[in-house]
Design a protein around this motif. Structure first.
Motif, PDB file in Angstrom:
ATOM      1  N   ILE A  12      21.017 -18.392 -34.836  1.00  0.00           N
ATOM      2  CA  ILE A  12      20.652 -18.181 -36.236  1.00  0.00           C
ATOM      3  C   ILE A  12      19.152 -18.402 -36.400  1.00  0.00           C
ATOM      4  O   ILE A  12      18.603 -19.353 -35.846  1.00  0.00           O
ATOM      5  N   LEU A  13      18.510 -17.532 -37.164  1.00  0.00           N
ATOM      6  CA  LEU A  13      17.075 -17.618 -37.390  1.00  0.00           C
ATOM      7  C   LEU A  13      16.828 -17.790 -38.887  1.00  0.00           C
ATOM      8  O   LEU A  13      17.376 -17.052 -39.710  1.00  0.00           O
ATOM      9  N   VAL A  14      16.027 -18.791 -39.237  1.00  0.00           N
ATOM     10  CA  VAL A  14      15.664 -19.041 -40.639  1.00  0.00           C
ATOM     11  C   VAL A  14      14.162 -18.861 -40.767  1.00  0.00           C
ATOM     12  O   VAL A  14      13.385 -19.569 -40.119  1.00  0.00           O
ATOM     13  N   LEU A  15      13.755 -17.900 -41.589  1.00  0.00           N
ATOM     14  CA  LEU A  15      12.337 -17.581 -41.758  1.00  0.00           C
ATOM     15  C   LEU A  15      11.897 -17.932 -43.165  1.00  0.00           C
ATOM     16  O   LEU A  15      12.419 -17.377 -44.137  1.00  0.00           O
ATOM     17  N   ARG A  54      14.629 -11.000 -34.480  1.00  0.00           N
ATOM     18  CA  ARG A  54      15.814 -10.831 -35.319  1.00  0.00           C
ATOM     19  C   ARG A  54      16.927 -10.059 -34.628  1.00  0.00           C
ATOM     20  O   ARG A  54      18.072 -10.090 -35.089  1.00  0.00           O
ATOM     21  N   GLU A  55      16.616  -9.366 -33.545  1.00  0.00           N
ATOM     22  CA  GLU A  55      17.633  -8.572 -32.851  1.00  0.00           C
ATOM     23  C   GLU A  55      18.763  -9.476 -32.351  1.00  0.00           C
ATOM     24  O   GLU A  55      18.521 -10.477 -31.682  1.00  0.00           O
ATOM     25  N   ASN A  56      20.008  -9.102 -32.723  1.00  0.00           N
ATOM     26  CA  ASN A  56      21.218  -9.821 -32.286  1.00  0.00           C
ATOM     27  C   ASN A  56      21.251 -11.275 -32.761  1.00  0.00           C
ATOM     28  O   ASN A  56      21.930 -12.114 -32.160  1.00  0.00           O
ATOM     29  N   ARG A  57      20.507 -11.570 -33.824  1.00  0.00           N
ATOM     30  CA  ARG A  57      20.543 -12.916 -34.408  1.00  0.00           C
ATOM     31  C   ARG A  57      20.802 -12.805 -35.907  1.00  0.00           C
ATOM     32  O   ARG A  57      20.257 -11.927 -36.573  1.00  0.00           O
ATOM     33  N   GLY A  77      24.269 -11.096 -36.552  1.00  0.00           N
ATOM     34  CA  GLY A  77      23.260 -10.070 -36.328  1.00  0.00           C
ATOM     35  C   GLY A  77      22.658  -9.489 -37.587  1.00  0.00           C
ATOM     36  O   GLY A  77      21.687  -8.738 -37.525  1.00  0.00           O
ATOM     37  N   GLN A  78      23.193  -9.840 -38.761  1.00  0.00           N
ATOM     38  CA  GLN A  78      22.663  -9.311 -40.009  1.00  0.00           C
ATOM     39  C   GLN A  78      21.485 -10.137 -40.508  1.00  0.00           C
ATOM     40  O   GLN A  78      21.300 -11.288 -40.114  1.00  0.00           O
ATOM     41  N   ALA A  90       5.941  -7.133 -35.471  1.00  0.00           N
ATOM     42  CA  ALA A  90       6.653  -6.660 -34.282  1.00  0.00           C
ATOM     43  C   ALA A  90       7.428  -7.798 -33.628  1.00  0.00           C
ATOM     44  O   ALA A  90       8.564  -7.615 -33.171  1.00  0.00           O
ATOM     45  N   SER A  91       6.819  -8.996 -33.595  1.00  0.00           N
ATOM     46  CA  SER A  91       7.491 -10.161 -33.015  1.00  0.00           C
ATOM     47  C   SER A  91       8.728 -10.538 -33.824  1.00  0.00           C
ATOM     48  O   SER A  91       9.785 -10.835 -33.268  1.00  0.00           O
TER      49      SER A  91
END
Length: 303
Positions: free
Chosen positions: A219-222, A245-248, A88-89, A239-240
């Protein structure tokens, strides 16, 4: 006699002129052909998982332990890289071009194999995680998303027939892409030409967000997802991203430092080494490289 002479001269030079006109295309063909052959002759293989790799990503904790990496096996581009991203961080990577930000992402996504150290996900060596699960549970959002010829639905589904129309619409609503999609004449079946040239950069990015979120990755990689976005849709994009990113667990490459103020950890990279780490406030208080970059971008660097 003069007229005949000039006519003969023109007739003599016409083939030479035609050859010169084609010379540029000929050279373009030579260069293009050499590039294609270079790719076809490349014997680099994708990194292999361990033979008994059956691990799964459950929470999304990421840990780099003393990772060293070189593209050619000789010239090291990541030196003793260590950090932890709890579930989540958000961990942001900042630094000048060539500092090692993209190389960090390349090793995490298993595009390249690192030479030494460990990358752990949920306490498991990344080589022990099933490659299919690794790909499904890590969502990658690039700086310049590529849309394929077809329609919007096929670009979100990406040939995964298990994804339903309802899931596509839910993903589009989640990332605020539904507003512009549903205003189109054919909505989710609106035609997309190659690279999505008929859409604005912000609209293409929103479609890529829906493409990522429809699989619900842990996991999200931006990769600087707002760099090429027009100002009209930047607020919607931000906003998107906040919602995605919430809880990821999120690893974000950032060029605009204003977009990662709320990151749990910011790593300042220079020539593959972490030279500063901390939160936005602590790094500003340190008055080091991050503070210099931030002041430069915010216009406070001039005396």
């Amino acid at each position: 006699t003069v007229y005949a002479f000039l006519s003969y001269v023109a007739a003599f030079y016409n083939p030479i002129d035609a050859a010169m006109d084609s010379l540029a295309s000929f050279h373009d063909g030579i260069v293009s052909g050499s590039r294609v052959l270079r790719i076809l002759n490349d014997d680099t293989l994708e990194p292999q998982q361990n033979s008994n790799a059956t691990g799964k990503i459950t929470a999304g904790e990421i840990e780099f332990k003393h990772v060293n990496f070189a593209y050619d096996g000789e010239n090291t581009v990541l030196h003793d890289l260590s950090f932890t991203a709890k579930p989540g961080q958000t961990v942001a990577l900042v630094g000048h071009t060539g500092s090692g930000k993209s190389s960090t992402i390349n090793t995490l996504l298993r595009f390249y194999d690192f030479q030494s150290g460990q990358i752990l996900i949920d306490g498991q060596d990344i080589r022990d995680i099933e490659m299919r699960d690794l790909r499904q549970q890590i969502g990658l959002v690039l700086q310049d998303p590529f849309l394929f010829f077809g329609d919007i639905a096929s670009n979100i589904r990406m040939y995964d027939t298990t994804i339903t129309d309802a899931q596509i619409e839910a993903a589009a609503k989640f990332v605020h892409a539904a507003d512009f999609i549903e205003s189109l004449p054919n909505q989710y079946h609106e035609q997309v030409i190659e690279k999505g040239a008929a859409f604005s950069s912000g609209q293409r990015q929103l479609i890529s967000f829906a493409r990522t979120i429809v699989r619900n990755p842990k996991i999200l990689v931006l990769d600087e997802a707002t760099a090429n976005v027009d100002t009209e849709t930047e607020t919607v994009i931000q906003a998107s991203l906040a919602k995605m990113r919430e809880n990821r667990t999120t690893i974000a490459i950032a060029h605009r430092l204003s977009t990662i103020k709320d990151a749990d950890l910011i790593l300042v990279l220079d020539q593959g080494r972490v030279v500063e780490r901390g939160t936005h406030e602590s790094l500003l208080a340190l008055n080091g490289r991050y503070a210099d970059l931030y002041k430069m971008q915010s216009g406070m660097g001039q005396s």
